[in-house]
Motif scaffolding. Structure first.
Motif, PDB file in Angstrom:
ATOM      1  N   TRP A 186      -5.126   9.933   2.536  1.00 44.45           N
ATOM      2  CA  TRP A 186      -4.336   8.772   2.964  1.00 44.45           C
ATOM      3  C   TRP A 186      -5.201   7.844   3.799  1.00 44.45           C
ATOM      4  O   TRP A 186      -5.937   8.327   4.651  1.00 44.45           O
ATOM      5  N   SER A 235      -6.351   5.915   1.274  1.00 42.56           N
ATOM      6  CA  SER A 235      -7.344   5.288   0.410  1.00 42.56           C
ATOM      7  C   SER A 235      -7.559   5.887  -0.967  1.00 42.56           C
ATOM      8  O   SER A 235      -7.796   5.152  -1.904  1.00 42.56           O
ATOM      9  N   TRP A 236      -7.534   7.222  -1.094  1.00 43.78           N
ATOM     10  CA  TRP A 236      -7.829   7.739  -2.429  1.00 43.78           C
ATOM     11  C   TRP A 236      -7.266   9.122  -2.672  1.00 43.78           C
ATOM     12  O   TRP A 236      -6.918   9.856  -1.760  1.00 43.78           O
ATOM     13  N   LEU A 294      -8.623   5.056  -6.264  1.00 48.80           N
ATOM     14  CA  LEU A 294      -8.801   4.392  -4.970  1.00 48.80           C
ATOM     15  C   LEU A 294      -7.904   3.168  -4.838  1.00 48.80           C
ATOM     16  O   LEU A 294      -7.755   2.391  -5.782  1.00 48.80           O
ATOM     17  N   GLU A 354       0.815  -1.222   0.000  1.00 48.60           N
ATOM     18  CA  GLU A 354       0.000   0.000   0.000  1.00 48.60           C
ATOM     19  C   GLU A 354       0.844   1.265   0.000  1.00 48.60           C
ATOM     20  O   GLU A 354       0.516   2.240  -0.673  1.00 48.60           O
ATOM     21  N   SER A 397      -7.826  -0.229  -2.548  1.00 49.24           N
ATOM     22  CA  SER A 397      -8.717  -0.953  -1.644  1.00 49.24           C
ATOM     23  C   SER A 397      -8.232  -2.377  -1.421  1.00 49.24           C
ATOM     24  O   SER A 397      -7.503  -2.938  -2.235  1.00 49.24           O
ATOM     25  N   ASN A 398      -8.668  -2.924  -0.297  1.00 48.28           N
ATOM     26  CA  ASN A 398      -8.351  -4.304   0.052  1.00 48.28           C
ATOM     27  C   ASN A 398      -9.538  -5.196  -0.230  1.00 48.28           C
ATOM     28  O   ASN A 398     -10.678  -4.796  -0.001  1.00 48.28           O
ATOM     29  N   TRP A 427       0.631   4.121  -2.752  1.00 49.49           N
ATOM     30  CA  TRP A 427       0.320   5.491  -2.330  1.00 49.49           C
ATOM     31  C   TRP A 427       1.396   6.466  -2.824  1.00 49.49           C
ATOM     32  O   TRP A 427       1.081   7.542  -3.340  1.00 49.49           O
TER      33      TRP A 427
END
Length: 163
Positions: free
Chosen positions: A81, A83-84, A98, A23, A100-101, A27
């Motif tokens: 932060w 996520s999107w 986005l 992640e 996502s998990n 990011w």
């Protein structure tokens, strides 16, 4: 006036992808994409940051002739932060990137989704031109997500993205 809404999702780490991205790396890639969009999305020709204040970036992107949904766009970009990232254009169009998990929560179940709302003020709802733009944007959305993931992976390999 036509409003086109669509989204495209892709696995960040499909089977066999190396290196496996986490992640933080994704990011970091999205943060770089804010400033250097042309490195991530092939239809973008250039990206010029106009202002950066309090974590909000105002930029102008130019699309390759005939390749994008428009010739250029001025965008206000906000990051949320972890996520999107939200790109808001002057005409009210929005693009959201986005991370996502999936249900497993593992790196092999990490996804990237781009959600789009494009506004075409000069196109009539239900017209052949509206359908043509929808098909074009569908193709661009898949290309944008997958090329962004590929670019991030390459930047981890070559050291532009660390972590």
């Amino acid at each position: 006036m036509v409003h086109l809404h669509l989204a495209y999702t892709s696995k960040i780490n499909p089977t066999g992808a190396t290196p496996v991205l986490n992640e933080s790396q994704v990011w970091a890639g999205l943060q770089r994409k804010i400033r250097f969009a042309q490195e991530f999305v092939p239809v973008i020709e250039s990206c010029n940051v106009l202002e950066e204040k309090d974590g909000i970036v105002t930029r102008e992107v130019k699309f390759k002739p005939g390749a994008g949904p428009k010739n250029q766009a001025k965008e206000v970009v906000r990051s949320y932060w972890p996520s999107w990232v939200d790109f808001e254009q002057e005409d009210g169009s929005h693009v959201r990137n986005l991370i996502s998990n999936g249900s497993s929560g593992g790196l092999d179940d990490l996804h990237m989704t781009y959600a789009f709302e494009f506004i075409f003020p000069h196109i009539q709802e239900g017209s052949p031109e509206a359908e043509k733009e929808l098909q074009k944007v569908k193709s661009l959305s898949k290309q944008a997500v997958e090329s962004s993931i590929d670019a991030i992976r390459q930047m981890v390999i070559d050291g532009r993205i660390k972590q």
